[in-house]
Design an enzyme around this catalytic site. Structure first.
Site, PDB file in Angstrom:
ATOM      1  N   ARG A 169       0.852  -1.184   0.000  1.00 32.27           N
ATOM      2  CA  ARG A 169       0.000   0.000   0.000  1.00 32.27           C
ATOM      3  C   ARG A 169       0.891   1.238   0.000  1.00 32.27           C
ATOM      4  O   ARG A 169       2.005   1.214   0.529  1.00 32.27           O
ATOM      5  CB  ARG A 169      -0.909   0.014   1.228  1.00 32.27           C
ATOM      6  CG  ARG A 169      -1.813  -1.210   1.355  1.00 32.27           C
ATOM      7  CD  ARG A 169      -2.589  -1.176   2.659  1.00 32.27           C
ATOM      8  NE  ARG A 169      -3.474  -2.330   2.812  1.00 32.27           N
ATOM      9  CZ  ARG A 169      -3.136  -3.480   3.387  1.00 32.27           C
ATOM     10  NH1 ARG A 169      -1.905  -3.616   3.881  1.00 32.27           N
ATOM     11  NH2 ARG A 169      -3.989  -4.475   3.477  1.00 32.27           N
ATOM     12  N   LYS A 195      -2.218  -2.941   7.944  1.00 26.84           N
ATOM     13  CA  LYS A 195      -3.387  -2.574   8.737  1.00 26.84           C
ATOM     14  C   LYS A 195      -3.352  -3.301  10.077  1.00 26.84           C
ATOM     15  O   LYS A 195      -2.946  -4.450  10.163  1.00 26.84           O
ATOM     16  CB  LYS A 195      -4.660  -2.927   7.972  1.00 26.84           C
ATOM     17  CG  LYS A 195      -4.881  -2.057   6.733  1.00 26.84           C
ATOM     18  CD  LYS A 195      -6.200  -2.377   6.060  1.00 26.84           C
ATOM     19  CE  LYS A 195      -6.449  -1.447   4.886  1.00 26.84           C
ATOM     20  NZ  LYS A 195      -7.743  -1.714   4.222  1.00 26.84           N
ATOM     21  N   HIS A 269      -3.164   2.029  -5.796  1.00 29.11           N
ATOM     22  CA  HIS A 269      -3.804   0.722  -5.673  1.00 29.11           C
ATOM     23  C   HIS A 269      -3.828  -0.012  -7.007  1.00 29.11           C
ATOM     24  O   HIS A 269      -3.943  -1.244  -7.035  1.00 29.11           O
ATOM     25  CB  HIS A 269      -5.222   0.878  -5.109  1.00 29.11           C
ATOM     26  CG  HIS A 269      -5.371   0.281  -3.743  1.00 29.11           C
ATOM     27  ND1 HIS A 269      -4.615   0.690  -2.666  1.00 29.11           N
ATOM     28  CD2 HIS A 269      -6.161  -0.719  -3.280  1.00 29.11           C
ATOM     29  CE1 HIS A 269      -4.953  -0.026  -1.598  1.00 29.11           C
ATOM     30  NE2 HIS A 269      -5.877  -0.886  -1.946  1.00 29.11           N
ATOM     31  N   ARG A 272      -0.876  -2.105  -6.913  1.00 25.52           N
ATOM     32  CA  ARG A 272      -1.107  -3.215  -5.977  1.00 25.52           C
ATOM     33  C   ARG A 272      -1.972  -4.289  -6.642  1.00 25.52           C
ATOM     34  O   ARG A 272      -1.676  -5.489  -6.550  1.00 25.52           O
ATOM     35  CB  ARG A 272      -1.770  -2.672  -4.712  1.00 25.52           C
ATOM     36  CG  ARG A 272      -2.042  -3.703  -3.614  1.00 25.52           C
ATOM     37  CD  ARG A 272      -2.412  -2.948  -2.338  1.00 25.52           C
ATOM     38  NE  ARG A 272      -3.099  -3.765  -1.368  1.00 25.52           N
ATOM     39  CZ  ARG A 272      -2.500  -4.545  -0.462  1.00 25.52           C
ATOM     40  NH1 ARG A 272      -1.174  -4.624  -0.449  1.00 25.52           N
ATOM     41  NH2 ARG A 272      -3.203  -5.232   0.410  1.00 25.52           N
ATOM     42  N   HIS A 295      -3.408  -9.508   3.416  1.00 23.08           N
ATOM     43  CA  HIS A 295      -4.842  -9.659   3.626  1.00 23.08           C
ATOM     44  C   HIS A 295      -5.099 -10.584   4.808  1.00 23.08           C
ATOM     45  O   HIS A 295      -4.473 -11.639   4.931  1.00 23.08           O
ATOM     46  CB  HIS A 295      -5.509 -10.257   2.385  1.00 23.08           C
ATOM     47  CG  HIS A 295      -5.634  -9.307   1.242  1.00 23.08           C
ATOM     48  ND1 HIS A 295      -5.818  -9.719  -0.065  1.00 23.08           N
ATOM     49  CD2 HIS A 295      -5.620  -7.954   1.203  1.00 23.08           C
ATOM     50  CE1 HIS A 295      -5.905  -8.660  -0.846  1.00 23.08           C
ATOM     51  NE2 HIS A 295      -5.778  -7.578  -0.114  1.00 23.08           N
ATOM     52  N   TYR A 304      -9.108 -11.538  -7.082  1.00 15.32           N
ATOM     53  CA  TYR A 304      -8.159 -11.436  -8.200  1.00 15.32           C
ATOM     54  C   TYR A 304      -8.186 -12.677  -9.089  1.00 15.32           C
ATOM     55  O   TYR A 304      -7.640 -12.660 -10.183  1.00 15.32           O
ATOM     56  CB  TYR A 304      -6.737 -11.240  -7.669  1.00 15.32           C
ATOM     57  CG  TYR A 304      -6.542  -9.969  -6.889  1.00 15.32           C
ATOM     58  CD1 TYR A 304      -6.448  -8.741  -7.543  1.00 15.32           C
ATOM     59  CD2 TYR A 304      -6.462  -9.985  -5.514  1.00 15.32           C
ATOM     60  CE1 TYR A 304      -6.266  -7.574  -6.822  1.00 15.32           C
ATOM     61  CE2 TYR A 304      -6.290  -8.815  -4.790  1.00 15.32           C
ATOM     62  CZ  TYR A 304      -6.195  -7.617  -5.451  1.00 15.32           C
ATOM     63  OH  TYR A 304      -6.032  -6.462  -4.741  1.00 15.32           O
TER      64      TYR A 304
END
Length: 325
Positions: A169, A195, A269, A272, A295, A304
């Protein structure tokens, strides 16, 4: 006259009840979950909208909120009112996530007898493929980033090479310090803080490794001379840590300069998404890509793996015995 946006700003009673509950919940998220400042700011805005709507309905304490109140408020925010635009499905889902967290917190803290929001579900999300660009277009953007003289083009190339090489990110890359980079040619890697302040180590490809080394040796010292000393890996022209907004601008300029289709909508993004899409197309396991992206759930990564209509047609044309005359 416009109604105040924040439930905690409507009256002393609200400030002592709903408003204090919101602040207590945000403090809990800060300490227990380690959420980023941007995420906390978004939660604060959403919860102020929510509590403001509750107050307009005469609800001033967490204990007074019912499931119907939650449903009515979420529906009103989703559909919009005069002078207030409707929330998009994704924004409504984010707001409802904050509302769920708030009411769970209130129930656990004894501020309410139960959780009135637990059966309220977010609106269905349109399932869209992430926007990705081709390998060739990525290469054009990377080449365009290094046009010019001086330390800035070297920095810009290193920044974008690292973004695409790691799938990081934009916030993770601008937050990097020098010590987070290991450029050993045999095992180059970068330590990223994602995150929830979850740390992961991601390999760095040889192209990105060379670009970052060139920046650190030939460019960063010149940029650092303008500042007071910082461990930040990527610096601006004042010698301070490069901001997320400035890094975003680096990509925007490079994309526009490259002339690729859809350059105006290319974002950090996009790199990414392209990273993940290109890895999976090359045969990478989805769970490996999940770890690289940071994730929490493989479900997020599996988007994806969706097959595009173009790919379906190509495979059909190549495989079906009577697809082509």
């Amino acid at each position: 006259m416009d109604a105040p946006a924040a439930g905690g700003d409507r009256s002393g009673e609200v400030g002592a009840a709903l408003g204090e509950a919101v602040e207590g919940y945000l403090a809990h998220l800060t300490v227990e979950r380690g959420l980023s400042a941007n995420t906390l700011a978004a939660y604060r805005r959403d919860l102020r909208r929510y509590t403001g709507s509750l107050v307009e309905r005469g609800v001033t304490r967490p204990a007074d909120v019912t499931e119907q109140h939650v449903r009515d408020v979420v529906l009103a925010l989703r559909t919009g009112t005069e002078g207030v635009p409707a929330l998009a499905p994704s924004s409504t889902a984010r707001l409802l996530a904050a509302v769920h967290g708030l009411h769970r917190f209130c129930a656990l803290e004894g501020l309410a007898p139960g959780d009135p929001a637990h059966r309220v579900r977010p609106p269905a999300q349109p399932r869209r493929l992430p926007k990705a660009i081709s390998v060739e277009d990525v290469e054009r953007v990377l080449e365009a980033s290094s046009v010019g003289e001086g330390p800035v083009p070297l920095r810009d190339r290193a920044l974008l090479e690292l973004l695409y090489s790691t799938g990081a990110r934009i916030s993770e890359v601008v937050d990097l310090d020098i010590d987070d980079l290991d450029l050993d040619p045999e095992a180059a890697a970068v330590r990223l803080l994602g995150k929830g302040r979850k740390e992961r180590v991601v390999p760095v490809g040889s192209f990105a490794c060379r670009a970052v080394e060139a920046y650190l040796v030939r460019s960063r010292p010149a940029l650092a001379a303008a500042g007071r000393g910082t461990p930040a890996a990527f610096l601006n022209t004042r010698g301070n840590r490069l901001s997320r907004q400035s890094a975003w601008a680096v990509l925007r300029v490079a994309a526009q300069r490259s002339g690729i289709p859809g350059a105006d909508v290319v974002s950090p993004h996009t790199l990414r998404h392209s990273f993940a899409t290109h890895l999976l197309a090359g045969g990478a396991d989805v769970r490996v890509v999940q770890e690289l992206l940071g994730h929490a759930s493989v479900t997020t990564t599996q988007i994806y793996t969706q097959v595009t209509p173009d790919t379906l047609r190509e495979v059909y044309a190549a495989a079906h015995p009577r697809a082509l005359a």
